[in-house]
Design an enzyme around this catalytic site. Structure first.
Site, PDB file in Angstrom:
ATOM      1  N   ARG A 112       0.846  -1.198   0.000  1.00  0.00           N
ATOM      2  CA  ARG A 112       0.000   0.000   0.000  1.00  0.00           C
ATOM      3  C   ARG A 112       0.868   1.229   0.000  1.00  0.00           C
ATOM      4  O   ARG A 112       1.748   1.365   0.837  1.00  0.00           O
ATOM      5  CB  ARG A 112      -0.847   0.048   1.283  1.00  0.00           C
ATOM      6  CG  ARG A 112      -1.951  -0.913   1.334  1.00  0.00           C
ATOM      7  CD  ARG A 112      -3.015  -0.497   2.340  1.00  0.00           C
ATOM      8  NE  ARG A 112      -2.552  -0.094   3.653  1.00  0.00           N
ATOM      9  CZ  ARG A 112      -3.360   0.269   4.631  1.00  0.00           C
ATOM     10  NH1 ARG A 112      -4.666   0.300   4.420  1.00  0.00           N
ATOM     11  NH2 ARG A 112      -2.898   0.614   5.802  1.00  0.00           N
ATOM     12  N   THR A 116      -1.482   7.442  -0.450  1.00  0.00           N
ATOM     13  CA  THR A 116      -2.759   7.282  -1.164  1.00  0.00           C
ATOM     14  C   THR A 116      -3.531   6.046  -0.695  1.00  0.00           C
ATOM     15  O   THR A 116      -4.723   5.922  -0.973  1.00  0.00           O
ATOM     16  CB  THR A 116      -2.515   7.126  -2.674  1.00  0.00           C
ATOM     17  OG1 THR A 116      -1.796   5.887  -2.879  1.00  0.00           O
ATOM     18  CG2 THR A 116      -1.690   8.270  -3.231  1.00  0.00           C
ATOM     19  N   ASP A 208       0.372  -3.464  12.487  1.00  0.00           N
ATOM     20  CA  ASP A 208       0.888  -3.810  11.160  1.00  0.00           C
ATOM     21  C   ASP A 208       1.231  -5.298  11.124  1.00  0.00           C
ATOM     22  O   ASP A 208       2.182  -5.744  11.770  1.00  0.00           O
ATOM     23  CB  ASP A 208       2.132  -2.960  10.841  1.00  0.00           C
ATOM     24  CG  ASP A 208       2.557  -3.145   9.394  1.00  0.00           C
ATOM     25  OD1 ASP A 208       2.788  -4.305   8.982  1.00  0.00           O
ATOM     26  OD2 ASP A 208       2.636  -2.158   8.663  1.00  0.00           O
ATOM     27  N   ASP A 211       4.829  -6.311   9.875  1.00  0.00           N
ATOM     28  CA  ASP A 211       5.873  -5.997  10.858  1.00  0.00           C
ATOM     29  C   ASP A 211       5.822  -6.947  12.053  1.00  0.00           C
ATOM     30  O   ASP A 211       6.865  -7.350  12.571  1.00  0.00           O
ATOM     31  CB  ASP A 211       5.714  -4.548  11.341  1.00  0.00           C
ATOM     32  CG  ASP A 211       6.234  -3.547  10.314  1.00  0.00           C
ATOM     33  OD1 ASP A 211       7.045  -3.953   9.454  1.00  0.00           O
ATOM     34  OD2 ASP A 211       5.832  -2.382  10.375  1.00  0.00           O
TER      35      ASP A 211
HETATM   36  C1  PRP Z   1      -0.925  -4.701   4.449  1.00  0.00           C
HETATM   37  C2  PRP Z   1      -1.703  -6.011   4.527  1.00  0.00           C
HETATM   38  C3  PRP Z   1      -2.491  -6.005   3.253  1.00  0.00           C
HETATM   39  C4  PRP Z   1      -2.802  -4.553   3.065  1.00  0.00           C
HETATM   40  C5  PRP Z   1      -4.226  -4.325   3.478  1.00  0.00           C
HETATM   41  O1  PRP Z   1       0.153  -4.845   3.612  1.00  0.00           O
HETATM   42  O2  PRP Z   1      -0.890  -7.139   4.667  1.00  0.00           O
HETATM   43  O3  PRP Z   1      -1.781  -6.513   2.142  1.00  0.00           O
HETATM   44  O4  PRP Z   1      -1.912  -3.818   3.932  1.00  0.00           O
HETATM   45  O5  PRP Z   1      -4.587  -3.025   3.231  1.00  0.00           O
HETATM   46  P1  PRP Z   1      -5.684  -2.622   2.158  1.00  0.00           P
HETATM   47  O6  PRP Z   1      -6.850  -3.543   2.382  1.00  0.00           O
HETATM   48  O7  PRP Z   1      -5.985  -1.204   2.540  1.00  0.00           O
HETATM   49  O8  PRP Z   1      -5.102  -2.742   0.797  1.00  0.00           O
HETATM   50  P2  PRP Z   1       1.228  -3.690   3.383  1.00  0.00           P
HETATM   51  O9  PRP Z   1       0.849  -2.829   2.246  1.00  0.00           O
HETATM   52  O10 PRP Z   1       1.486  -2.984   4.684  1.00  0.00           O
HETATM   53  O11 PRP Z   1       2.494  -4.496   2.906  1.00  0.00           O
HETATM   54  P3  PRP Z   1       3.379  -5.600   3.642  1.00  0.00           P
HETATM   55  O12 PRP Z   1       2.509  -6.824   3.780  1.00  0.00           O
HETATM   56  O13 PRP Z   1       4.492  -5.793   2.673  1.00  0.00           O
HETATM   57  O14 PRP Z   1       3.817  -5.078   4.976  1.00  0.00           O
HETATM   58  N1  URA Z   2      -2.382  -3.422   7.111  1.00  0.00           N
HETATM   59  C1  URA Z   2      -2.022  -3.879   8.326  1.00  0.00           C
HETATM   60  O1  URA Z   2      -1.034  -4.610   8.462  1.00  0.00           O
HETATM   61  N2  URA Z   2      -2.761  -3.517   9.378  1.00  0.00           N
HETATM   62  C2  URA Z   2      -3.853  -2.733   9.289  1.00  0.00           C
HETATM   63  O2  URA Z   2      -4.513  -2.448  10.298  1.00  0.00           O
HETATM   64  C3  URA Z   2      -4.219  -2.273   8.007  1.00  0.00           C
HETATM   65  C4  URA Z   2      -3.464  -2.638   6.937  1.00  0.00           C
END
Ligand code: PRP
Ligand code: URA
Length: 217
Positions: A112, A116, A208, A211
């Site tokens: 994400r 945005t 997160d 993380d």
């Molecule tokens: C997080 C999560 C989803 C996304 C959800 O990933 O694991 O993929 O956000 O958010 P959305 O429904 O608003 O799209 P992130 O973009 O933080 O990436 P990561 O898994 O690499 O940490």
């Molecule tokens: N992605 C995450 O990992 N946590 C949230 O709460 C939303 C998006």
């Protein structure tokens, strides 16, 4: 019955089993450390997958027990495909493979944009000639829904039609966006939470997911 169908979005199911709900509460706790967090994600995924796979097609195969031979029920068709959305979805792969050790594993790379909140695509790999296979897309968090909608869009553009989506926590905003875009894809989640905050994080949520799985914060 431990599966609750959403009243408005008929393709959205919450798994209400007490063991799963207890594990989810431990997962959310800010005091839960990386090792336990990862183990809980796997266990929760297994419990979700148990429900998500309940309609897999069956056939019969000859099996000989120590006493006699009979036609025993076995899974039919081609092996399913597990598709984690990178990176947090990787934490759910082990739990799915525990139930379906023969499954193939594809990968969809999305993150994400922090400003945005729009999903940015950086990787896509699934087994070739897989149009007939059942796909299980996984990501712990369905927040705005942008990532999950984009992942399923990509699979559908490859001709994939049998798709289910597994997540651990969903926000109402993500549920609505996903179920409106993909009413033919069944969603299995452990917790439908209250709302998103101004940064797109789920409340109460768990923070997160990536993380906490990989210990990067
Ligand atoms: C997080 C999560 C989803 C996304 C959800 O990933 O694991 O993929 O956000 O958010 P959305 O429904 O608003 O799209 P992130 O973009 O933080 O990436 P990561 O898994 O690499 O940490
Ligand atoms: N992605 C995450 O990992 N946590 C949230 O709460 C939303 C998006």
């Amino acid at each position: 019955m431990t599966l609750r169908q959403h009243k408005k979005f008929k393709n959205f199911y919450t798994v209400t089993h007490p063991l799963l709900q207890h594990k989810l509460s431990t997962l959310r706790d800010v005091k839960t450390v990386t090792k336990e967090f990862k183990e809980l994600v796997s266990e929760l995924t297994m419990l979700l997958a148990y429900e998500a796979t309940k309609d897999l097609p069956m056939t019969k195969a000859r099996v000989t027990t120590p006493l006699e031979t009979f036609d025993a029920p076995v899974l039919a068709g081609r092996k399913p495909v597990i598709v984690p959305i990178l990176r947090a979805g990787l934490g759910m792969v082990e739990g799915l493979l525990a139930l379906m050790p023969g499954a193939r594993v594809g990968h969809i790379g999305l993150f994400r944009d922090e400003d945005t909140l729009e999903p940015q695509s950086y990787y896509f790999k699934i087994p070739p000639n897989s149009q007939e296979r059942q796909f299980y897309v996984c990501d712990p968090m369905l927040a705005t829904g942008g990532s999950a909608v984009a992942a399923v869009d990509q699979l559908k553009s490859e001709g994939i039609r049998k798709i289910a989506f597994l997540c651990i926590i969903a926000a109402p905003e993500g549920m609505e966006k996903f179920c409106t875009a993909h009413p033919d894809v069944q969603v299995y989640c452990a917790g439908l939470d209250r709302k998103l905050n101004e940064h797109g994080y789920i409340l109460p949520g768990l923070g997160d997911a990536g993380d906490r799985i990989f210990g990067t914060k």
